[in-house]
Scaffold this motif. Structure first.
Motif, PDB file in Angstrom:
ATOM      1  N   GLY A   1      99.507  49.753  45.898  1.00  0.00           N
ATOM      2  CA  GLY A   1      98.539  50.839  46.711  1.00  0.00           C
ATOM      3  C   GLY A   1      97.586  50.632  46.641  1.00  0.00           C
ATOM      4  O   GLY A   1      96.746  50.625  47.529  1.00  0.00           O
ATOM      5  N   ASP A   2      96.908  49.109  45.719  1.00  0.00           N
ATOM      6  CA  ASP A   2      96.291  48.908  45.703  1.00  0.00           C
ATOM      7  C   ASP A   2      96.117  48.276  46.961  1.00  0.00           C
ATOM      8  O   ASP A   2      94.811  48.075  47.331  1.00  0.00           O
ATOM      9  CB  ASP A   2      95.119  47.758  44.379  1.00  0.00           C
TER      10      ASP A   2
ATOM     11  N   ALA B   1      75.916  55.869  42.943  1.00  0.00           N
ATOM     12  CA  ALA B   1      75.546  54.408  42.439  1.00  0.00           C
ATOM     13  C   ALA B   1      75.741  53.798  40.884  1.00  0.00           C
ATOM     14  O   ALA B   1      75.972  53.441  41.096  1.00  0.00           O
ATOM     15  CB  ALA B   1      74.121  54.526  42.625  1.00  0.00           C
ATOM     16  N   GLU B   2      75.412  54.568  40.475  1.00  0.00           N
ATOM     17  CA  GLU B   2      75.934  54.659  39.081  1.00  0.00           C
ATOM     18  C   GLU B   2      77.672  54.245  38.563  1.00  0.00           C
ATOM     19  O   GLU B   2      77.234  53.667  37.272  1.00  0.00           O
ATOM     20  CB  GLU B   2      75.248  55.731  37.661  1.00  0.00           C
ATOM     21  N   ARG B   3      78.421  55.050  39.597  1.00  0.00           N
ATOM     22  CA  ARG B   3      79.667  54.863  38.130  1.00  0.00           C
ATOM     23  C   ARG B   3      80.147  53.339  39.339  1.00  0.00           C
ATOM     24  O   ARG B   3      81.044  52.633  38.314  1.00  0.00           O
ATOM     25  CB  ARG B   3      80.925  55.526  38.751  1.00  0.00           C
ATOM     26  N   VAL B   4      79.635  53.100  40.780  1.00  0.00           N
ATOM     27  CA  VAL B   4      80.245  51.778  40.959  1.00  0.00           C
ATOM     28  C   VAL B   4      79.333  50.976  40.304  1.00  0.00           C
ATOM     29  O   VAL B   4      79.950  49.790  40.015  1.00  0.00           O
ATOM     30  CB  VAL B   4      79.114  51.543  42.546  1.00  0.00           C
ATOM     31  N   GLY B   5      78.082  50.830  39.964  1.00  0.00           N
ATOM     32  CA  GLY B   5      76.950  49.591  38.858  1.00  0.00           C
ATOM     33  C   GLY B   5      76.003  48.963  39.452  1.00  0.00           C
ATOM     34  O   GLY B   5      76.418  48.761  40.668  1.00  0.00           O
TER      35      GLY B   5
ATOM     36  N   GLN C   1      84.587  45.385  49.435  1.00  0.00           N
ATOM     37  CA  GLN C   1      84.804  46.065  48.277  1.00  0.00           C
ATOM     38  C   GLN C   1      84.676  46.754  47.617  1.00  0.00           C
ATOM     39  O   GLN C   1      84.392  47.846  47.242  1.00  0.00           O
ATOM     40  CB  GLN C   1      84.056  44.409  47.166  1.00  0.00           C
ATOM     41  N   LEU C   2      82.525  47.189  48.672  1.00  0.00           N
ATOM     42  CA  LEU C   2      81.763  47.952  48.038  1.00  0.00           C
ATOM     43  C   LEU C   2      82.607  49.440  48.696  1.00  0.00           C
ATOM     44  O   LEU C   2      82.558  49.930  48.417  1.00  0.00           O
ATOM     45  CB  LEU C   2      80.774  47.852  48.840  1.00  0.00           C
ATOM     46  N   VAL C   3      84.200  49.254  50.185  1.00  0.00           N
ATOM     47  CA  VAL C   3      84.047  50.420  50.784  1.00  0.00           C
ATOM     48  C   VAL C   3      85.295  51.119  49.584  1.00  0.00           C
ATOM     49  O   VAL C   3      85.430  52.151  49.792  1.00  0.00           O
ATOM     50  CB  VAL C   3      84.760  50.136  51.981  1.00  0.00           C
ATOM     51  N   TRP C   4      85.661  50.258  48.735  1.00  0.00           N
ATOM     52  CA  TRP C   4      87.028  50.388  48.477  1.00  0.00           C
ATOM     53  C   TRP C   4      86.953  51.392  47.216  1.00  0.00           C
ATOM     54  O   TRP C   4      86.798  51.967  46.922  1.00  0.00           O
ATOM     55  CB  TRP C   4      87.661  48.605  48.054  1.00  0.00           C
ATOM     56  N   LEU C   5      85.713  50.480  46.393  1.00  0.00           N
ATOM     57  CA  LEU C   5      85.332  50.970  44.844  1.00  0.00           C
ATOM     58  C   LEU C   5      84.558  52.628  45.524  1.00  0.00           C
ATOM     59  O   LEU C   5      85.046  53.256  45.000  1.00  0.00           O
ATOM     60  CB  LEU C   5      84.183  50.362  44.480  1.00  0.00           C
ATOM     61  N   ILE C   6      83.884  52.991  46.813  1.00  0.00           N
ATOM     62  CA  ILE C   6      83.015  53.696  47.331  1.00  0.00           C
ATOM     63  C   ILE C   6      84.224  54.900  47.080  1.00  0.00           C
ATOM     64  O   ILE C   6      84.841  56.373  46.562  1.00  0.00           O
ATOM     65  CB  ILE C   6      82.100  53.801  47.720  1.00  0.00           C
TER      66      ILE C   6
ATOM     67  N   ASP D   1      93.026  48.613  54.365  1.00  0.00           N
ATOM     68  CA  ASP D   1      91.838  49.993  55.365  1.00  0.00           C
ATOM     69  C   ASP D   1      90.676  49.297  55.052  1.00  0.00           C
ATOM     70  O   ASP D   1      90.023  49.515  56.253  1.00  0.00           O
ATOM     71  CB  ASP D   1      92.497  51.303  54.549  1.00  0.00           C
ATOM     72  N   ALA D   2      90.158  49.671  53.927  1.00  0.00           N
ATOM     73  CA  ALA D   2      89.030  48.906  53.836  1.00  0.00           C
ATOM     74  C   ALA D   2      88.215  47.734  54.256  1.00  0.00           C
ATOM     75  O   ALA D   2      87.480  47.607  55.250  1.00  0.00           O
ATOM     76  CB  ALA D   2      88.634  48.085  51.922  1.00  0.00           C
ATOM     77  N   VAL D   3      89.338  46.995  54.316  1.00  0.00           N
ATOM     78  CA  VAL D   3      88.979  45.670  55.415  1.00  0.00           C
ATOM     79  C   VAL D   3      88.816  46.118  56.611  1.00  0.00           C
ATOM     80  O   VAL D   3      88.105  45.273  57.855  1.00  0.00           O
ATOM     81  CB  VAL D   3      89.807  44.491  54.784  1.00  0.00           C
ATOM     82  N   ALA D   4      89.809  46.076  57.154  1.00  0.00           N
ATOM     83  CA  ALA D   4      90.223  47.515  58.635  1.00  0.00           C
ATOM     84  C   ALA D   4      89.104  48.329  59.323  1.00  0.00           C
ATOM     85  O   ALA D   4      88.274  48.041  60.252  1.00  0.00           O
ATOM     86  CB  ALA D   4      91.331  48.502  58.514  1.00  0.00           C
TER      87      ALA D   4
END
Length: 529
Positions: free
Chosen positions: A139-140, A8-12, A108-113, A146-149
């Motif tokens: 790659g991004d 949680a700290e890394r994601v912000g 966005q959250l899936v990707w960041l995590i 993948d995250a949107v899927a």
């Protein structure tokens, strides 16, 4: 490995707020997105995203089930995340409860995590912004797909405004021939595009800003959920999800919520692509000049040692074509030829370097593509003038460039109607062009009988200069010469007889005939300059 608090700290705090964290938490294993009315199958340490949680009762049931299976945390949006009963269930189950801030896109959250779990230094990107999602590399975009899927629970493609596939999700559990051909060709095939156009899909996509559902089609094409990607009113592209049937409102909303993130990444991808294109163009210009830095430029571009041609393309004649759109026109034309030629824009002209071979990405394939485009050009499409220099060594491309530019001048003058002017095929036109220029500078048009014939034609409306030119081109063949002037052979013979009474000229002398032909060629050539 990383625990819930550290994650949680890394994601912000901009995206996540810790509502409850047990004194001791294990390491996070994977990210799992819950299904409505489906008991999730979890592994110890899973991070569970309650994307489809619609009410507190559902949230309580999910938290209890996750606690029983040893999940690390449940992530929910308000008001479920702050509900008292939900928090009590998390405390009793010994797992963390995390609130996902309002406005955060699930993708966005899936990707960041996942980036954090994979060890990606998210906080190091963009000057330490903890909410940064990384650079705009290809790659991004694939990870984002993948995250949107995962969010929409369906295979996804991300496409640009021209239906070119930029990225697609790895999952292939739901597919049809249209999706397969789209991914294989990295672009939606023309027949597939035609079907969606017939249904008005692209008209809605161009004008709208909300998700579009397209039902299944009779040919077996599965339903699509399509989301336009916009930024500042500009249509950057679209997302296409292959779905089995109409999706729930929650998932459709989650799918739509990903659009701003995808728009951001498409803009970043375009910035990176533009920077790479500019760098490639600068190196290509060095090769075109064949100056001191050509060898370093060739090495950086990984250019092969085989001979190359310089192809010059003039699209400036197209009405309303902005300067910055010339490269886009070129990319559109050269789709599907294999490796695209190196390209640079200099003084409003496009210059391409292409290997002189017949395989994919070579001169033969490019020529076929350009010729087809010239012949099939619609009335409102950009008009192209294409000229190619002869093959040359990589260190001698300035010579091929000069030849291409000279051939482009021949095209502009209208002296040939070939779709593409190639140096070794039309070299004779260059001979005549140079000869005409030198002859005019020398003033040869004032010598001999031509001034008298020219004056007679002007005064009496005759065509003796044209008649003499046709006779010199087709000596002893009045039928062919007359056909060139659209007159009967007897009329042609009569004109030549009359011409011989107007001026004194010995047409039996080969040197006289050569001199007259040079004069007439120079005069006719000058009219096209």
């Amino acid at each position: 490995m990383i625990d819930v608090r550290a994650l949680a700290e890394r994601v912000g705090p901009t995206l996540l707020h810790l509502v409850h964290v047990p004194d001791s938490t294990g390491c996070v294993g994977d990210v799992v997105i819950t299904e409505p009315d489906v008991t999730p199958a979890l592994a110890e340490g899973d991070l569970v995203l309650g994307v489809a949680v619609a009410d507190p009762a559902h949230a309580v049931a999910l938290v209890r089930e996750c606690g029983a299976q040893g999940a690390a945390a449940v992530l929910l949006k308000a008001p479920m995340a702050t509900d008292g009963e939900v928090r009590h269930a998390a405390e009793s189950g010994g797992l963390a409860l995390v609130e996902v801030r309002h406005g955060t896109a699930w993708a966005q959250l899936v990707w960041l995590i996942r980036a954090t779990l994979a060890g990606t230094a998210v906080e190091d990107v963009d000057g330490g912004d903890p909410t940064s999602v990384g650079t705009a590399g290809v790659g991004d975009l694939f990870r984002l797909a993948d995250a949107v899927a995962d969010v929409v629970d369906a295979p996804v493609t991300i496409e640009d405004a021209h239906s070119q596939v930029l990225a697609y999700s790895a999952r292939q559990d739901l597919t049809d021939p249209a999706r397969v051909s789209t991914i294989m060709g990295r672009k939606q095939p023309d027949d597939v595009l035609a079907k969606f156009r017939a249904r008005g899909t692209f008209r809605r996509l161009t004008r709208g800003s909300s998700a579009i559902f397209v039902p299944a089609q009779q040919d077996g094409t599965l339903p699509r959920l399509i989301m336009p990607i916009r930024m500042g009113g500009e249509l950057l592209g679209s997302m296409w999800a292959v779905v089995g049937d109409e999706v729930s409102e929650e998932r459709a909303t989650a799918f739509a919520d990903t659009a701003p993130l995808v728009a951001l990444q498409l803009l970043r991808w375009r910035v990176v692509a533009d920077a790479e294109r500019r760098r490639s163009a600068e190196l290509t210009r060095r090769l075109l000049e064949s100056g001191e830095g050509w060898r370093a430029a060739a090495n950086e571009l990984a250019l092969s040692d085989e001979a190359h041609r310089v192809v010059t393309i003039d699209v400036s004649a197209a009405d309303g074509l902005a300067e910055g759109h010339r490269l886009a026109v070129w990319e559109w034309i050269t789709k599907g030829i294999g490796t695209r030629p190196l390209i640079a824009e200099v003084d409003g002209l496009l210059y391409a370097l292409v290997p002189d071979h017949g395989g994919p990405g070579g001169w033969s394939a490019l020529r076929d593509t350009l010729t087809l485009h010239v012949h099939r050009r619609a009335a409102d499409a950009p008009r192209l003038l294409v000229a190619a220099g002869a093959a040359a060594a990589v260190g001698d491309l300035a010579r091929s460039r000069a030849q291409a530019e000279e051939m482009l001048g021949v095209l502009r003058s209208g002296r040939t109607h070939e779709p593409i002017a190639v140096h070794e095929e039309l070299w004779h036109l260059l001979v005549l062009d140079r000869m005409a220029g030198a002859a005019i500078d020398a003033g040869i048009g004032t010598l001999g009988p031509l001034p008298q014939l020219r004056e007679h034609d002007h005064t009496h409306g005759t065509e003796y200069l044209a008649t003499l030119y046709a006779w010199l081109r087709h000596p002893g063949d009045p039928r062919t010469a007359g056909a060139e002037l659209c007159v009967h052979p007897n009329t042609f013979r009569y004109r030549m007889k009359r011409l011989s009474t107007l001026v004194e000229v010995d047409l039996t002398d080969p040197e006289v005939r050569s001199a007259l032909l040079v004069q007439l060629l120079a005069e006719r050539w000058a009219r096209h300059t």
